[in-house]
Every structure is written in structure tokens, then in C-alpha cells.
Design an enzyme around this catalytic site. Structure first.
Site, PDB file in Angstrom:
ATOM      1  N   CYS A  35      39.070  38.830  43.504  1.00 44.75           N
ATOM      2  CA  CYS A  35      38.589  39.864  42.854  1.00 44.75           C
ATOM      3  C   CYS A  35      37.951  40.981  43.835  1.00 44.75           C
ATOM      4  O   CYS A  35      36.553  40.803  44.467  1.00 44.75           O
ATOM      5  CB  CYS A  35      37.347  39.880  41.754  1.00 44.75           C
TER       6      CYS A  35
ATOM      7  N   CYS B  54      34.987  43.165  42.964  1.00 46.91           N
ATOM      8  CA  CYS B  54      33.811  42.410  42.872  1.00 46.91           C
ATOM      9  C   CYS B  54      33.340  42.116  44.326  1.00 46.91           C
ATOM     10  O   CYS B  54      31.879  42.106  44.566  1.00 46.91           O
ATOM     11  CB  CYS B  54      33.907  41.219  42.103  1.00 46.91           C
ATOM     12  N   ASP B  55      33.960  41.454  45.175  1.00 53.71           N
ATOM     13  CA  ASP B  55      33.558  40.811  46.292  1.00 53.71           C
ATOM     14  C   ASP B  55      33.898  41.615  47.639  1.00 53.71           C
ATOM     15  O   ASP B  55      33.540  41.235  48.851  1.00 53.71           O
ATOM     16  CB  ASP B  55      34.054  39.478  46.218  1.00 53.71           C
TER      17      ASP B  55
HETATM   18  P1  FAD Z   1      36.868  34.612  30.856  1.00 53.64           P
HETATM   19  O1  FAD Z   1      35.746  35.162  31.452  1.00 53.64           O
HETATM   20  O2  FAD Z   1      38.027  34.033  31.395  1.00 53.64           O
HETATM   21  O3  FAD Z   1      36.663  33.411  29.666  1.00 53.64           O
HETATM   22  C1  FAD Z   1      37.373  32.856  28.910  1.00 53.64           C
HETATM   23  C2  FAD Z   1      36.697  31.779  28.250  1.00 53.64           C
HETATM   24  O4  FAD Z   1      37.609  31.189  27.157  1.00 53.64           O
HETATM   25  C3  FAD Z   1      36.616  30.736  29.356  1.00 53.64           C
HETATM   26  O5  FAD Z   1      35.210  30.138  29.324  1.00 53.64           O
HETATM   27  C4  FAD Z   1      37.322  29.471  28.940  1.00 53.64           C
HETATM   28  O6  FAD Z   1      36.563  28.209  29.258  1.00 53.64           O
HETATM   29  C5  FAD Z   1      37.618  29.575  27.610  1.00 53.64           C
HETATM   30  N1  FAD Z   1      38.781  29.200  26.942  1.00 53.64           N
HETATM   31  C6  FAD Z   1      39.995  29.489  27.470  1.00 53.64           C
HETATM   32  N2  FAD Z   1      40.914  28.795  26.540  1.00 53.64           N
HETATM   33  C7  FAD Z   1      40.233  28.019  25.635  1.00 53.64           C
HETATM   34  C8  FAD Z   1      40.492  27.151  24.548  1.00 53.64           C
HETATM   35  N3  FAD Z   1      41.637  26.919  24.326  1.00 53.64           N
HETATM   36  N4  FAD Z   1      39.556  26.563  23.830  1.00 53.64           N
HETATM   37  C9  FAD Z   1      38.188  26.830  24.095  1.00 53.64           C
HETATM   38  N5  FAD Z   1      37.726  27.651  25.169  1.00 53.64           N
HETATM   39  C10 FAD Z   1      38.772  28.243  25.795  1.00 53.64           C
HETATM   40  N6  FAD Z   1      34.336  41.011  37.258  1.00 53.64           N
HETATM   41  C11 FAD Z   1      33.445  41.777  37.259  1.00 53.64           C
HETATM   42  O7  FAD Z   1      33.206  43.219  36.493  1.00 53.64           O
HETATM   43  N7  FAD Z   1      32.639  41.796  38.452  1.00 53.64           N
HETATM   44  C12 FAD Z   1      32.505  40.843  39.330  1.00 53.64           C
HETATM   45  O8  FAD Z   1      31.855  40.666  40.282  1.00 53.64           O
HETATM   46  C13 FAD Z   1      33.691  39.749  39.220  1.00 53.64           C
HETATM   47  N8  FAD Z   1      33.722  38.833  40.005  1.00 53.64           N
HETATM   48  C14 FAD Z   1      34.588  37.659  39.728  1.00 53.64           C
HETATM   49  C15 FAD Z   1      34.576  36.735  40.670  1.00 53.64           C
HETATM   50  C16 FAD Z   1      35.527  35.659  40.390  1.00 53.64           C
HETATM   51  C17 FAD Z   1      35.436  34.732  41.610  1.00 53.64           C
HETATM   52  C18 FAD Z   1      36.356  35.907  39.307  1.00 53.64           C
HETATM   53  C19 FAD Z   1      37.192  34.445  38.936  1.00 53.64           C
HETATM   54  C20 FAD Z   1      36.530  36.827  38.423  1.00 53.64           C
HETATM   55  C21 FAD Z   1      35.252  37.988  38.813  1.00 53.64           C
HETATM   56  N9  FAD Z   1      35.512  38.952  38.086  1.00 53.64           N
HETATM   57  C22 FAD Z   1      34.512  40.104  38.304  1.00 53.64           C
HETATM   58  C23 FAD Z   1      36.352  39.067  36.718  1.00 53.64           C
HETATM   59  C24 FAD Z   1      35.606  38.866  35.298  1.00 53.64           C
HETATM   60  O9  FAD Z   1      35.053  37.301  35.480  1.00 53.64           O
HETATM   61  C25 FAD Z   1      36.748  38.715  34.304  1.00 53.64           C
HETATM   62  O10 FAD Z   1      37.380  39.918  34.019  1.00 53.64           O
HETATM   63  C26 FAD Z   1      35.964  38.447  32.720  1.00 53.64           C
HETATM   64  O11 FAD Z   1      35.313  37.207  32.909  1.00 53.64           O
HETATM   65  C27 FAD Z   1      36.839  38.352  31.651  1.00 53.64           C
HETATM   66  O12 FAD Z   1      36.188  37.642  30.676  1.00 53.64           O
HETATM   67  P2  FAD Z   1      36.964  37.498  29.330  1.00 53.64           P
HETATM   68  O13 FAD Z   1      35.682  36.841  28.460  1.00 53.64           O
HETATM   69  O14 FAD Z   1      38.110  38.007  28.846  1.00 53.64           O
HETATM   70  O15 FAD Z   1      37.541  35.865  29.887  1.00 53.64           O
END
Ligand code: FAD
Ligand code: NAP
Length: 312
Positions: free
Chosen positions: A134, A137-138
Site C-alpha cells: 500500500c 499508506c506506507d
Molecule cells: P479486510 O480488511 O480485508 O477484512 C476482511 C475480513 O474478512 C478479514 O478479517 C478476514 O479474516 C475476514 N474473512 C474473509 N473471508 C472470510 C470467511 N470466509 N469467513 C469469515 N471471515 C472471513 N488502508 C488505509 O486506509 N490506510 C493504511 O495505512 C493502510 N495500510 C495498509 C497496510 C497493509 C499492510 C495492508 C495489507 C493494507 C493496508 N490498507 C490501508 C488497506 C486496508 O487495510 C483495506 O482497504 C481495508 O482493510 C479493507 O477493509 P475490508 O473490511 O473491506 O476488508
């Protein structure tokens, strides 16, 4: 029968849970296979979420308050892996690993996405400690430093260009001699004086020590090993959306998805199936940011509240 089943406990799922419970829905369960928090808990810092500005706090610290707030308002966390979502008549059946299925009147799918990995030594060890997926982010952590970007698609080249405005030098490492990014983007990076493009080079190993990444070893087409000493490596080799819960045994999807498997939604997070909503990284055109995922979750929950009210 649940009023609403939320699948996935990242920023989208937690925000949906908060809005659904505070909005008066009686039975709302969050199905999250691990600890709630999502991808951002892998990050050592977060500094682009408005109002949260503390360099000593990790992504894990950042998300801690989100779950407490949700549970305070009655959201129930079920630590379960959801296998499949099915619809029979008006209601949904949630198939869960090792347990009986659960019925729900509505479902919000928030299972997020997973950045693809290259699959080389050092990648898992240093993820979040010099390896990032990202740039927004970083990138700032590498201000005036040299970094490497791996990948040859639109994401890699656009992010490399973004990083070149922060970092002193950006190496783009691509495994072929042709990019798959848009021609205008390729031209932009080719014209940027502090971007050096290394083509036909395969990443072999990421090196480092207990302070984090120190460099990367590449193998050129003729077998030469190139060592780049960089403290930061950005991997943009594509994303996989976690859409398995929407797939049936014949590999067809419960709702409409695009070519990349992202769920097609409208501005209210409605999918093509009544009562089924999608929020966060799983949906089409997601900006892949915490703030956007949380906004989607809140929007979806507000729509679920109206949907349940109309049904009763
Ligand atoms: P996710 O965060 O991917 O959450 C999905 C969840 O669903 C997970 O906890 C997973 O375990 C669960 N899940 C999936 N499948 C199943 C299943 N079959 N059964 C039960 N549970 C399940 N964004 C920023 O805005 N700022 C930042 O600084 C930033 N830094 C980042 C750094 C890193 C290293 C990464 C990887 C990403 C970063 N991002 C950042 C991006 C941000 O984290 C994502 O855009 C955001 O988390 C997406 O949220 P979400 O809820 O859609 O999905
Ligand atoms: P992508 O197009 O799938 O590109 C992934 C890149 O990573 C490819 O260059 C690929 O190499 C490389 N790669 C894959 N696995 C690798 C490995 N193991 N080791 C080294 N390199 C590896 O992914 P993306 O760039 O994230 O884009 C995803 C989609 O979003 C695309 O459709 C893209 O067009 C779109 N997108 C559009 C925009 C825009 O329109 N502005 C911006 C961003 C993304 P090869 O080329 O050799 O396969």
C-alpha cells in the site's frame, strides 16, 4: 433467524455492525474467522485515517477500539469461517465450517481482498517491516529514501509514480520486458527522472535483519544476480478478492461479479440479489482504503435497516 449476518470483520464489517446495531436491528452477528480488524492489523502504522495521528500506534491498536465499540452496542462476534452463502426464498442460509447452518433475513458480505504475494524467501518474514502492498499508506515512511516496486501492471506503475514524488529513487522491477499497464502510464514512469526500470528480472529473495528489510536479490534473464540495497519494497502483483463465500459448487456466483470477481454493487451497496449487500475491498472499484471500507459498511447497514423494516 438473524436480522443481518455480516461476513468478515475488517473495517467494512465492523462499521456495518456498528450502524446495524445502533440503528435498532435486534439480532446482528459478525462472522469473522479470526480476530476482528482485517488487513490493516498487519500494518505497523496508519496515518491517513482522519483524527487518528499517533506514530506509536499500530494498525492493531487502531482497530482495537472499533470492536469494543461494536460489542458495546450489541454486535455478536462469531469466530467462524463462512463457507458459502445461499438464498432460499426470501432468506439466506450461511454455511459455516464445522457447525450447523445459520439463517438470516439479510447479509452484508465484507470479506475483503488479499494482495497477492510473489512467493519468495523473506517475503512473509518482512511483511509489514519493510515490505508493503500500500503506497498511499506506507510511502511516506520512505521519504527521501530509495525503494523498489515489484510488478508490471497499472497498480505497480501508478504506485511507483506516486512513490517517486516522495522517495529519492524508485526501482521498478518487472519479470518480463513488457509492461501490462496502460501506455500513458508507462510513458509517465519512463519520463520520470528518479524512476529506474529493471526489466526481465525475477525477484529471488528479500534480505534483512531484525530492523527490517535491507535489500532484494534479483536474477536477470542471463542468470546474473543483482543486489539492490533498499529499506522498502512495494509488492503490486495483483489482488485476489475473497469471494469464495459467494461461489456455489459449480463455481457460479450467487450475485453478479465483474471479470475480476469483484462484487457489482450500486452506490447503496446493493448487489444484484435482494437482501444481499457487499462492502469494502470485495466490491467493484474499491479504493482499498480503511476509510472507504468503513463508509461502505455504514451505507450497507443503513440499507439493511430499511430493507428489514419494509419486510416486516
Ligand atoms: P479486510 O480488511 O480485508 O477484512 C476482511 C475480513 O474478512 C478479514 O478479517 C478476514 O479474516 C475476514 N474473512 C474473509 N473471508 C472470510 C470467511 N470466509 N469467513 C469469515 N471471515 C472471513 N488502508 C488505509 O486506509 N490506510 C493504511 O495505512 C493502510 N495500510 C495498509 C497496510 C497493509 C499492510 C495492508 C495489507 C493494507 C493496508 N490498507 C490501508 C488497506 C486496508 O487495510 C483495506 O482497504 C481495508 O482493510 C479493507 O477493509 P475490508 O473490511 O473491506 O476488508
Ligand atoms: P495485474 O494487472 O494483474 O498486474 C499484476 C502484475 O504483477 C503483472 O505485471 C504481473 O506480471 C506481475 N506479477 C504477477 N505475479 C507476479 C509474481 N509472482 N512475481 C512477479 N511479478 C508478478 O494487477 P494490478 O496492476 O493490480 O491491476 C489489477 C486490475 O486493475 C487490472 O485490470 C488493471 O488494469 C486494473 N487497474 C486499473 C487502473 C487504472 O485504470 N488506472 C489502475 C490500477 C489497476 P506479468 O505482466 O508478467 O503477468
Amino acid at each position: 433467524m438473524l436480522d443481518c449476518a455480516i461476513i468478515g470483520g475488517g473495517p467494512a464489517g465492523l462499521a456495518a455492525g456498528l450502524y446495524a446495531t445502533r440503528g435498532g436491528l435486534k439480532s446482528v452477528a459478525l462472522f469473522e474467522r479470526g480476530m476482528p480488524g482485517g488487513q490493516i492489523t498487519q500494518s505497523s502504522e496508519i496515518e491517513n485515517y482522519p483524527g487518528f495521528f499517533d506514530h506509536t500506534k499500530s494498525g492493531m491498536d487502531f482497530m482495537d477500539g472499533w470492536q469494543k465499540q461494536c460489542f458495546h452496542f450489541g454486535l455478536e462476534h462469531r469466530m467462524d469461517e463462512v463457507l458459502q452463502i445461499q438464498k432460499y426464498g426470501e432468506n439466506f442460509t450461511i454455511q459455516i465450517a464445522g457447525k450447523d447452518p445459520v439463517s438470516a433475513k439479510s447479509v452484508i458480505v465484507c470479506t475483503g481482498s488479499t494482495p497477492k504475494k510473489i512467493g519468495i524467501p523473506g517475503e512473509d518474514e518482512f511483511f509489514g517491516r519493510g515490505i508493503s502492498t500500500c503506497a498511499t499508506c506506507d510511502g511516506f515512511f520512505y521519504k527521501n529514501k530509495e525503494i523498489a516496486v515489484i510488478g508490471g501492471g497499472d497498480t505497480a506503475l501508478e504506485e511507483a509514480y506516486y512513490l517517486s514524488n516522495i522517495c529519492s529513487k524508485v526501482y521498478i522491477i518487472h519479470r518480463r520486458n513488457e509492461f501490462r499497464a496502460a501506455p500513458s502510464t508507462i510513458q509517465k514512469v519512463q519520463n520520470k527522472e528518479n524512476i529506474e526500470i529493471i526489466l526481465d528480472a525475477t525477484a529471488k529473495e528479500i534480505t534483512g535483519d531484525n530492523t527490517g528489510v535491507s535489500g532484494i536479490l534479483l536474477e536477470s534473464k542471463n542468470g546474473n544476480i543483482i543486489k539492490l540495497e533498499v529499506p522498502g519494497i512495494f509488492v503490486f502483483v495483483g489482488y485476489n478478492v475473497n469471494n469464495n463465500v459467494l461461489k456455489s459448487s459449480d463455481n457460479s456466483f450467487l450475485c453478479d461479479v465483474n471479470e475480476e470477481g469483484q462484487v457489482i454493487v450500486n452506490l447503496k451497496m446493493h448487489t444484484s440479489i435482494e437482501g444481499l449487500f457487499a462492502a469494502g475491498d470485495i466490491r467493484m472499484d474499491a479504493p482499498k482504503q480503511v476509510i472507504c471500507a468503513a463508509g461502505d459498511g455504514a451505507t450497507a447497514a443503513l440499507e439493511v435497516i430499511s430493507y428489514i423494516q419494509e419486510r416486516s
